[in-house]
Write an enzyme that holds these catalytic residues in place. Structure first.
Site, PDB file in Angstrom:
ATOM      1  N   LYS A  90      -4.351  -1.147  -1.142  1.00 38.83           N
ATOM      2  CA  LYS A  90      -5.402  -1.504  -1.642  1.00 38.83           C
ATOM      3  C   LYS A  90      -6.712  -2.296  -1.232  1.00 38.83           C
ATOM      4  CE  LYS A  90      -5.246  -5.728  -4.702  1.00 38.83           C
ATOM      5  NZ  LYS A  90      -3.976  -6.917  -5.664  1.00 38.83           N
ATOM      6  N   SER A 165      -3.689  -7.084 -10.198  1.00 38.47           N
ATOM      7  CA  SER A 165      -4.960  -6.857  -9.469  1.00 38.47           C
ATOM      8  C   SER A 165      -4.683  -5.408  -8.691  1.00 38.47           C
ATOM      9  CB  SER A 165      -5.222  -8.011  -8.794  1.00 38.47           C
ATOM     10  OG  SER A 165      -4.337  -8.421  -7.689  1.00 38.47           O
ATOM     11  N   SER A 189       0.230  -9.810  -8.899  1.00 37.78           N
ATOM     12  CA  SER A 189      -0.002  -8.613  -8.180  1.00 37.78           C
ATOM     13  C   SER A 189       0.641  -7.430  -8.594  1.00 37.78           C
ATOM     14  CB  SER A 189      -1.562  -8.779  -7.475  1.00 37.78           C
ATOM     15  OG  SER A 189      -2.518  -9.930  -8.415  1.00 37.78           O
TER      16      SER A 189
END
Ligand code: GLN
Length: 498
Positions: A90, A165, A189
Site C-alpha cells: 500500500k 482503504s 481497511s
C-alpha cells in the site's frame, strides 16, 4: 482454467497464484523468480489501466532483484523464506526506491528517506516488491474512491468499488497481479476490501507488526496486515513481518509463533462466539445467510457456537469517528507547506502559507476529518466528545474481554453489504462511515481479526466472514481460517478478467 463454479471459475494449480504454491514452485525450480515477476508485470500491464490497483510499478528494480534471487538459488546460496514471491504494498508504507504518496496530491513527489520496517523485512526475506498500491487518500475511506489519483475498480464487477482503504492491495491479489499484498487497517481497511474482492485479509493485534514507516492516520488504531488468497498464505507472510522493532515503541516484544505450523489445529471443541449485535438492522439478507452458513460449517466439524454479548457495540461507529478524526487532525498537522510536500506559491505570510498549502494539497474527506477532529479536541468540547469516546472505547474493550472468557473467537459479517457501485456513497459520508460498522470495534479493542471469503451474493459478488480473537491469537485465527478453507472453495474462485 478448470471447472466453472456458480461464481467464477476455480483455476488449476498453475494459474492459481497463491503465495504458498508459488513459493513451492520456485523452491522446486519449476519456475524462476524472473519468470513469475515477468508474469506479474504482464498481468499488471494488461489489467492496471482498467482496475487502477497500482499507483507506481517498479518493474526494472523488481526484475533485477528477481535475477539476484535466481542467481543465488542456482549457486546454492541460502535464500529467504519469501524468495521470488511478488508482493504489492500500500502506498502509505515508506519506501526509498519508489514514491510514497498516500494517494494524496499533497505528497505527489514525496520520496521517503527510509524504508518501513515491514519493507525491510520483506526484502530481507527476498520478496520482490513490485510496486505501490492505490488507497483512499491517507487511508481515509471505505471504497478507494477518495484516492486523489484514480479510483480502483472491483475485478468481480468493474462498476463496483473494491472497498477501502486498501482497495489497491485487495484488487492486486484478487486479480492475480501479485502473489500477496500488504495493507493497513485503522477501522477495517484490510478486512472490508478483502471481503468485497474475495480474498483473505488479516488485521493483526495492535502491536504485533511494527508501524515504523507507516504514514500515520490514527496512531492508536493503525496496524499493518496482509491480503492473500488464503489463510495459509497469510501465515507465511505474517511470520515475516511480525515481531518486535525498537523503532516502534508500541510494537510488543513477544515471540512470533510459527504460524504455518499452527494451521492444522483441530476444530473439535473450539468455541465460536455469536453476538446478536453483529446481526441486527442494516445487515443484508444474503450476507447474513452466508455468514450463518459458515457457522454451520464450523459446527458440522465439531466447533460449538456460543452466544455472547457486546452491549457497547452500538456506540462503536461514533466512538471510532471521534477518536480516529481526533488523532488524524493531530497527525496531519505535519502537512504544513513547510516541511515537505505541496507548498503554496506566493503566500502573504506564514499563516497564509499553511492555509493555502493545506487547502490546495488535501482532498475533501481529509479536510472533513481534520475539521471534525480539531473540533472534538477543542476546549469546551474535549470532555464531551473526545474524552467520552475514550471511555466508551474502554467499555467496548471490556465487552470483548468478557466475551473471550467464554469463547475462543467471535464470528460476524465483515460488512453489511457486498461491494456497492462507484459513486453510490460518495455524496453521503455518513452512509460511507456506516460501511465500517462491523470492523472498527476490533481496532478500538486492539484485537486481531480476519476476513475470509464465505460465499457470493446473487450477482456473483464475494461475501466475507469475520473472525476476531483475543490479543496475539493470530495463530488461532489463521488456523480457524485454514480449516474453513479446507472445507470450502469460496477462496479459490477467481473473477473472470477481460
Ligand atoms: N473506513 C474507515 C475510515 O475511513 C477505516 C479506514 C482504515 O481502516 N484505514 O476511517
Amino acid at each position: 482454467m478448470a471447472a466453472m463454479g456458480p461464481a467464477g471459475p476455480i483455476p488449476d494449480r498453475r494459474d492459481f497464484m497463491s503465495l504458498t504454491d508459488t513459493l513451492a514452485a520456485l523452491q522446486a525450480k519449476e519456475r524462476s523468480a524472473v519468470e513469475v515477476t515477468q508474469a506479474c508485470l504482464e498481468a499488471i500491464d494488461r489489467q492496471n489501466e482498467r482496475l487502477g490497483a497500482f499507483l507506481h510499478v517498479e518493474g526494472n528494480r523488481a526484475l533485477k532483484r528477481a535475477a539476484c534471487v535466481d542467481a543465488r538459488r542456482v549457486r546454492g546460496v541460502e535464500v529467504g523464506p519469501l524468495a521470488g514471491a511478488v508482493i504489492g504494498i500500500k502506498d502509505n508504507l515508506c519506501t526509498t526506491f519508489s514514491k510514497t504518496t498516500c494517494a494524496s496530491q499533497y505528497l505527489s513527489n514525496f520520496r521517503a528517506p527510509y524504508d518501513a520496517t515491514v519493507v525491510q523485512r520483506l526484502e530481507a526475506a527476498d520478496a520482490i516488491i513490485i510496486g505501490k498500491t492505490n488507497l483512499d487518500e491517507f487511508a481515509m475511506g471505505s471504497s478507494t474512491e477518495n484516492s486523489s489519483y484514480h479510483p480502483t475498480r472491483n475485478p468481480w464487477d468493474p462498476q463496483r468499488v473494491p472497498g477501502g482503504s486498501s482497495g489497491g492491495s485487495a484488487v492486486a491479489v484478487a486479480a492475480d497481479l501479485v502473489h500477496a499484498a500488504l495493507g493497513s487497517d485503522t477501522g477495517g481497511s484490510i478486512r472490508q476490501p478483502a471481503s468485497f474482492t474475495g480474498v483473505t485479509g488479516l488485521k493483526p493485534t495492535y502491536g504485533r507488526v511494527s508501524r515504523y514507516g507507516l504514514v500515520a492516520f490514527a496512531s492508536s488504531l493503525d496496524q499493518i496486515g496482509t491480503l492473500t488468497h488464503s489463510a495459509a498464505d497469510a501465515a507465511v507472510l505474517l511470520g515475516v513481518i511480525a515481531g518486535h522493532d525498537k523503532r516502534d515503541s508500541t510494537c510488543v516484544d513477544l515471540e512470533v509463533p510459527n504460524y504455518p505450523a499452527a494451521l492444522d489445529a483441530d476444530l473439535r471443541g473450539v468455541k465460536i462466539g455469536y453476538a446478536a449485535e453483529y446481526f441486527g438492522e442494516g445487515l443484508d439478507e444474503t450476507v447474513r445467510s452466508a455468514v450463518l452458513e459458515a457457522l454451520d460449517v464450523y459446527r458440522a466439524h465439531g466447533a460449538e457456537v456460543v452466544e455472547v454479548h457486546l452491549p457497547h457495540m452500538r456506540y462503536a461507529v461514533a466512538c471510532y469517528y471521534l477518536i480516529a478524526t481526533a488523532e488524524a487532525s493531530s497527525n496531519l498537522a505535519r502537512y504544513d507547506g513547510v516541511h515537505y510536500g505541496v507548498r503554496a506559491e506566493h503566500p502573504e505570510d506564514v499563516i497564509d502559507l499553511y492555509c493555502a498549502s493545506r487547502s490546495q494539497g488535501l482532498g475533501a474527506e481529509v479536510k472533513r476529518r481534520i475539521m471534525l477532529g480539531t473540533f472534538s479536541l477543542s476546549s469546551g468540547y474535549y470532555d464531551a466528545y473526545y474524552l467520552k469516546a475514550l471511555q466508551v472505547r474502554t467499555l467496548l474493550k471490556r465487552d470483548f474481554e468478557s466475551a473471550f472468557e467464554k469463547v475462543d473467537a467471535i464470528a460476524s459479517p465483515v460488512a453489511p453489504t457486498t461491494a456497492f457501485k462507484l459513486g453510490e456513497k460518495t455524496e453521503d459520508p455518513l452512509s460511507m462511515y456506516l460501511a465500517d460498522v462491523y470492523t472498527i470495534s476490533a481496532n478500538l479493542a486492539g484485537i486481531p481479526a480476519v476476513s475470509l471469503p464465505c460465499g457470493f451474493d446473487p450477482e456473483g459478488l464475494p461475501i466475507g466472514l469475520q473472525m476476531m480473537a483475543p490479543p496475539y491469537a493470530e495463530d488461532r485465527l489463521l488456523a480457524l481460517g485454514h480449516q474453513y478453507q479446507r472445507l470450502t472453495d469460496h477462496h479459490l474462485r477467481h473473477p473472470v478478467l477481460a
